[in-house]
Scaffold this motif. Structure first.
Motif: not given
Ligand code: ME8
Length: 683
Positions: A125-132, A140-142, A153-156
């Motif tokens: 559960s956490g933040q993901y960078c789609v670009f990288d 936190g989101p964003g 983006e936040t992903v669980h």
């Protein structure tokens, strides 16, 4: 066991979310030059390139272009391949990560890691960078990605994890025992510091999108794109195949000798990839070499920054050799280097058209004129210290060029070779063969033969050394020298005096076209026209990567660009403005330093915005949507040359650019996905 007579080199596999530009060409040309030279040095060489076609970024780019991921990746992959073919890049194989041989190999690697206990199921559960395509430590989101600054983006998710934490010790030990594994030294130090700071387990599967390689026996998950992509270096030469021919190839070429990459993907290649291989008990590549960035207009050339130059423009005007020579001569390998059309043309004229072009045309045309097109016999009795000096310099040039090239110091190697060109041109001027030819005595004839033999032999040596870098021009000079096919040359044996007197020259022609100011203008126009065309929205059936660019793949709600609101800047009859009209608007990057509500005006904010040269007061109607404290530190786009006007008694000195939508014209501030310096101009 490693096979010492072979040489296996790879480029990164390029993402197909954007069309190729000269940044991609740079890495590919470096590898091509190295591969060509290694073949000429008698090594059993394998050169791999290809395309990276999976992942959410590509899934989104395809959706934005209105086509299926398959259609999308096919189109862009064929553009990469087409460009390399047009440039006659001597790759031996082109791998696409959507090919069955790759899918099978990645799954085999995944199973191998699972069986060895390095992959387990857990939840993330956490933040993901789609670009990288990277899980990041961000809250936190964003919140921005620490690598690229884009919103995360936040992903669980329930994920498979790779026990990267267990590889910390083995990796450090490996780096320590193999000092040449990561090059240059600065990158090696960064990697070691990163690993020393501690490694956390790495999520190696995703369930939130489909466009990827399914996890074996659990197809709800797709394999993490970097595990998928990195494996290409082995799947392309047969990893995961039972076919004995593939197994033989794998044994013949793996481990790779060089993975050539740009410096932004060092962590994936120098930490994750060796960690996967150590865990799988597979041999590691011998070296990972990270070069710097090609900059254009002062920042890294990339589609998302919109500052790309296409190789095709240069191929259409000056030809492939001009681009190759420029990239290897002008950029100090390992460091960042700037591209400009002016510098390209200057290099081309000075080094190729003038120095090498002149040496070649005058030497060969004088042999044609004075010796009926046959390489003359140098006369031992007419040998002077000037001839000896050229022969000596040529021998030294061969040795120095090899040593520098082997250290990837391409610009120095070329400088060394061109010092020989300059010395021979000077030798010709000083020895005046045209004046010697006027005299009809025997000694003068013998002297003329020696001067022209010396010049032609030096030309032959430079041509041989430069062949891996400028293959077309050198192949033509070689034929003009009457030496046949240059690719049969054994570079190891290159030495002074091998040019056979009596060799019949081929047809002598100019090798390089001349370039002038109009060539620069032509190239600039071609690029402008192309970017204007690709800015036109594409219909789904003719999806262009402009529509599927890095910018277009930004997560929803993140503006990548926005129109200027409310300002008319001159129109023509068909309601279109000219570029000159557009350029009247001075758009600049500003940073909000102060933001506060304006008393008695519930829509207005008063801001102080740093635009690089000064701090401006700007009043804008955005208070309904933006809380002032959240705006401080934000980079925005400012119309900097707007006449000041008063709003509620406050002078507003400029305008902030925002999209405006809905019935009530809700504003969304324009911003940037990458970090940009305050004051930078938009155009
Ligand atoms: O990173 N200057 O693909 P990518 C120099 N798919 N080199 C540049 C450059 C520039 N301005 N722009 C691009 C990916 N490059 C992954 C790689 S490998 C298993 C997966 C070159 O399309 C440089 O080699 O973003 C850089 O590392 C690469 O293109 C990035 O290509």
């Amino acid at each position: 066991m490693d096979n010492p007579g072979k040489f296996y080199i790879t480029t990164p596999i390029y993402y197909v979310n954007a069309r190729p530009h000269i940044g991609h060409t740079y890495t590919t040309v470096v590898c091509d030059a190295v591969a060509r030279r290694q073949r000429m040095m008698g090594l059993d060489t394998w050169f791999l390139t290809g395309t990276d076609e999976h992942g959410q970024k590509i899934e989104r780019s395809a959706a934005a272009a209105g086509c299926s991921p398959r259609e999308f990746v096919d189109k862009i992959a064929s553009e990469f391949r087409g460009l390399w073919d047009r440039m006659r890049i001597s790759y031996d194989d082109f791998i696409r990560t959507t090919e069955p041989r790759h899918v099978r190999g990645v799954q085999a690697l995944f199973i191998r890691l699972q069986e060895r206990g390095f992959i387990y199921k857990g939840s993330y559960s956490g933040q993901y960078c789609v670009f990288d395509e990277l899980y990041v430590d961000a809250v936190g989101p964003g919140s921005p990605c620490p690598e690229c600054g884009r919103p995360t983006e936040t992903v669980h998710e329930e994920n498979y994890f790779f026990k990267l934490s267990a590889m910390e010790g083995p990796l450090l030990k490996y780096y320590n025992e193999h000092p040449g594994f990561i090059r240059p030294e600065t990158r090696r130090n960064e990697v070691i510091a990163f690993v020393r700071s501690g490694l956390r387990d790495l999520s190696v599967s995703r369930t939130s999108f489909k466009w990827g390689i399914p996890v074996p026996n659990d197809p709800k998950h797709v394999i993490y794109v970097w595990l998928d992509a990195l494996a290409n270096y082995m799947t392309a030469i047969g990893f995961g195949s039972d076919d004995p021919k593939d197994q033989e190839k794998l044994a013949r070429y793996w481990p790779a000798d060089v993975h050539m990459i740009g410096k932004e993907i060092v962590r994936f290649h120098c930490v994750y990839w060796p960690a996967f291989l150590l865990a799988a008990d597979l041999p590691l590549p011998k070296s990972i070499i990270a070069h710097g960035w090609l900059l254009f207009e002062e920042s890294k050339m990339s589609k998302s920054r919109g500052n790309i130059v296409r190789s095709e423009t240069i191929l259409d005007t000056l030809g492939g050799d001009a681009l190759r020579y420029f990239l290897l001569r002008e950029i100090v390998f390992g460091q960042d280097g700037s591209f400009s059309f002016d510098a390209l043309v200057q290099r081309f004229n000075a080094d190729l058209a003038n120095d090498l072009g002149n040496l070649s045309s005058r030497t060969l045309s004088m042999i044609t004129r004075y010796f009926q097109g046959e390489v003359p016999y140098p006369s031992p009795s007419e040998r002077t210290p000037a001839d000896e000096a050229i022969a000596k310099l040529a021998e030294e040039t061969i040795a120095d060029f090899h040593a520098q090239f082997e250290q990837f110091q391409f610009s120095r190697a070329l400088e060394t070779a061109w010092a020989l060109v300059a010395a021979v041109n000077k030798y010709i001027v000083e020895n005046e063969p045209w004046a010697v030819a006027e005299r009809e005595d025997k000694d003068s004839r013998a002297r003329l033969a020696t001067i022209l033999y010396t010049s032609a032999e030096a030309l032959r040596i430079v041509t041989a050394l430069a062949h891996p870098i400028i293959p077309d021009a050198t192949a033509r000079i070689w034929t003009q020298l009457g030496l046949g096919n240059i690719s049969h040359l054994d570079l190891r044996a290159l030495a002074w005096g091998q040019l056979q007197p009596g060799t019949r020259l081929g047809k002598v022609e100019a090798v390089f076209p001349r370039a002038d100011k109009s060539t620069i203008e032509r190239m600039q126009q071609m690029e402008q026209q192309h970017s204007a065309e690709s800015a036109t929205p594409a219909k789904p059936e003719e999806a262009t990567p402009a529509a599927g660019s890095e910018g277009a793949s930004a997560p929803p709600g993140v503006p990548s660009s926005a129109p200027v609101v409310g300002e008319r800047v001159g129109t023509s009859i068909d309601n279109k403005i000219t570029i000159d009209d557009f350029l009247k608007v001075e758009l600049r990057v500003g940073e909000i330093k102060v933001a506060e509500k304006v008393k008695g005006a519930d829509k207005l904010l008063r801001m102080e915005v740093d635009i690089g040269t000064e701090v401006r007061q700007i009043v804008a109607g955005i208070a309904k949507v933006y809380e002032p404290e959240k705006l401080v530190g934000r980079k925005v786009v400012i119309v900097a040359n707007l006449q000041p006007r008063k709003l509620r008694g406050l002078e507003s000195n400029g305008m902030i650019v925002a999209a405006s939508f809905g019935d009530d014209g809700q504003p969304v501030l324009a911003g940037f996905l990458e970090d940009v310096p305050v004051g930078a101009k938009l155009k």
